[in-house]
Design an enzyme around this catalytic site. Structure first.
Site, PDB file in Angstrom:
ATOM      1  N   GLU A  28      51.575  69.872  12.871  1.00 42.05           N
ATOM      2  CA  GLU A  28      50.321  68.416  13.026  1.00 42.05           C
ATOM      3  C   GLU A  28      49.126  69.811  13.633  1.00 42.05           C
ATOM      4  O   GLU A  28      49.085  69.925  14.316  1.00 42.05           O
ATOM      5  CB  GLU A  28      51.524  67.960  13.852  1.00 42.05           C
ATOM      6  CG  GLU A  28      51.731  67.873  14.554  1.00 42.05           C
ATOM      7  CD  GLU A  28      51.636  66.983  15.988  1.00 42.05           C
ATOM      8  OE1 GLU A  28      50.434  66.400  16.017  1.00 42.05           O
ATOM      9  OE2 GLU A  28      52.497  66.946  16.693  1.00 42.05           O
ATOM     10  N   LYS A 163      59.535  63.206  24.798  1.00 38.02           N
ATOM     11  CA  LYS A 163      59.399  63.226  25.932  1.00 38.02           C
ATOM     12  C   LYS A 163      60.054  61.670  26.429  1.00 38.02           C
ATOM     13  O   LYS A 163      60.114  61.278  25.591  1.00 38.02           O
ATOM     14  CB  LYS A 163      57.780  63.187  26.520  1.00 38.02           C
ATOM     15  CG  LYS A 163      57.640  64.873  25.900  1.00 38.02           C
ATOM     16  CD  LYS A 163      56.204  64.851  27.119  1.00 38.02           C
ATOM     17  CE  LYS A 163      55.484  65.825  27.150  1.00 38.02           C
ATOM     18  NZ  LYS A 163      54.967  65.810  25.451  1.00 38.02           N
TER      19      LYS A 163
HETATM   20  N1  PSU Z   1      54.419  63.627  21.379  1.00 44.65           N
HETATM   21  C1  PSU Z   1      54.295  64.920  22.553  1.00 44.65           C
HETATM   22  N2  PSU Z   1      53.508  65.767  22.153  1.00 44.65           N
HETATM   23  C2  PSU Z   1      51.933  65.242  21.601  1.00 44.65           C
HETATM   24  C3  PSU Z   1      52.630  63.739  20.520  1.00 44.65           C
HETATM   25  C4  PSU Z   1      54.147  63.139  21.031  1.00 44.65           C
HETATM   26  O1  PSU Z   1      55.128  65.164  22.959  1.00 44.65           O
HETATM   27  O2  PSU Z   1      51.112  65.998  21.126  1.00 44.65           O
HETATM   28  C5  PSU Z   1      51.422  63.654  19.390  1.00 44.65           C
HETATM   29  C6  PSU Z   1      51.872  63.759  17.641  1.00 44.65           C
HETATM   30  O3  PSU Z   1      51.032  64.328  17.411  1.00 44.65           O
HETATM   31  C7  PSU Z   1      52.050  62.146  17.573  1.00 44.65           C
HETATM   32  C8  PSU Z   1      51.634  61.264  18.618  1.00 44.65           C
HETATM   33  O4  PSU Z   1      52.657  61.935  16.417  1.00 44.65           O
HETATM   34  O5  PSU Z   1      51.389  61.972  19.775  1.00 44.65           O
HETATM   35  C9  PSU Z   1      52.759  60.163  18.814  1.00 44.65           C
HETATM   36  O6  PSU Z   1      51.681  59.313  18.776  1.00 44.65           O
HETATM   37  P1  PSU Z   1      51.692  57.721  19.516  1.00 44.65           P
HETATM   38  O7  PSU Z   1      53.174  57.662  20.624  1.00 44.65           O
HETATM   39  O8  PSU Z   1      50.377  56.973  20.009  1.00 44.65           O
HETATM   40  O9  PSU Z   1      52.472  57.440  18.153  1.00 44.65           O
END
Ligand code: PSU
Ligand code: MN
Length: 310
Positions: A28, A163
């Site tokens: 990604e 996390k």
């Molecule tokens: N969690 C992490 N590192 C990240 C992300 C999430 O520990 O870089 C990033 C990933 O790209 C994930 C996105 O798909 O954040 C999720 O964002 P949201 O919670 O806004 O859906």
């Protein structure tokens, strides 16, 4: 699918590997623009590609570049996203049509990367952490689109768990409701990204890349909708102290609430704030767990490609 060629831009190397049934691992790009600071983000992205190759697969970094769904981004494109950082649009499912129509760039989240990987015919994707149900979601309704994507798009995601900026218990409940298998690689416990333990159990422990590949093949053969989550604990020597990291996360979540941070800004804000609170020490753990996931995903991809040729 209508006019797929108009939208997809697959690098010649990845296209050839897919045509020949060789193992390919999707990567990604939100992790590059929003997940880590420059220049560590670019350095990590390039090392991840190298690790994928060393483990017998072809890397395909995915992003939206000038309105095209790019599969197998070049070094220059990765540097571009890495330098642009938070100014790049964080692109999840809902953002893709807008970026395409406007000819803009976007860094793809787990959800958007899964969509584009599936369109290109890639089955396996390695990352750091996935989005999930945020703490307080019972009032904010903040549930990452990554979970819906896992429910409907046939791509396996190899991660280091999630996390604990998230409510891990609710995240597991949500995945169960949506029929997404959550496997623990050589563990019964859901890893919590920086730590090998979380206090929550995975659905099944799996012990080899072959076992993971054969579970996924059964899911694909039966056309059961959706993907699968493989959770791979951070290597022991890089794991952070449980109490210390959890205190830092609590502090970051409290600050985000005070500032009224919402929507797509929440996850990047928390990632950056945790890095600041831990004085950068969370970054090294983050980098190492991504390497570990890239190696495992590549081994699984090799096994799956063997199974597909049987
Ligand atoms: N969690 C992490 N590192 C990240 C992300 C999430 O520990 O870089 C990033 C990933 O790209 C994930 C996105 O798909 O954040 C999720 O964002 P949201 O919670 O806004 O859906
Ligand atoms: Mn969200």
């Amino acid at each position: 699918m209508k006019n797929l060629k108009k939208y997809l831009d697959v690098s010649p190397e990845v296209a050839q590997a897919l045509a020949e049934g060789k193992p390919v691992v999707a990567l990604e790009s939100t992790i590059i623009s929003h997940g880590m600071p420059y220049p560590q983000n670019v350095e990590t992205a390039m090392n991840v590609e190298k690790i994928v190759r060393e483990n017998g697969a072809i890397p395909a970094t995915i992003a939206v570049i000038g309105g095209k769904l790019r599969v197998g981004a070049s070094y220059e494109e990765i540097v571009h996203l890495g330098k642009k950082g938070l100014d790049t649009t964080k692109a999840s499912r809902r953002d893709l049509p807008v970026l395409i129509a406007r000819g803009e760039d976007g860094a793809t989240t787990v959800a958007a990367t899964m969509i584009i990987a599936a369109l290109a015919g890639i089955r396996i994707f390695a990352t750091g952490g996935v989005g999930g149900v945020h703490r307080g979601a019972e009032t904010t309704m903040d549930i990452s689109a990554d979970l819906e994507e896992l429910a409907m798009t046939p791509v396996m995601v190899v991660c280091a768990g999630a996390k604990s900026i998230l409510d891990l218990g609710l995240t597991l409940e949500y995945l169960e409701t949506k029929g997404v298998p959550v496997l623990g690689y050589q563990t019964k416990e859901l890893p919590a990204f920086y730590t090998r333990k979380s206090g929550f159990s995975v659905d099944y422990q799996v012990d080899s890349p072959y076992e993971v590949a054969s579970i996924f093949q059964a899911k694909l053969d039966l056309d059961l909708k959706g993907g699968m989550l493989v959770t791979n604990p951070i290597p022991e020597q890089y794991a952070m102290d449980f109490e210390y990291i959890n205190r830092s996360i609590e502090e970051a979540v409290a600050r985000a609430n005070q500032l009224g941070i919402k929507g797509k800004a929440t996850t990047p804000y928390l990632l950056d704030e945790i890095k600041n609170i831990t004085k950068g020490s969370s970054l090294e753990a983050n980098i190492q767990l991504v390497y570990n996931n890239a190696a495992l995903a590549s081994k699984i991809a090799c096994e799956l490609s063997k199974l597909e040729q049987e």
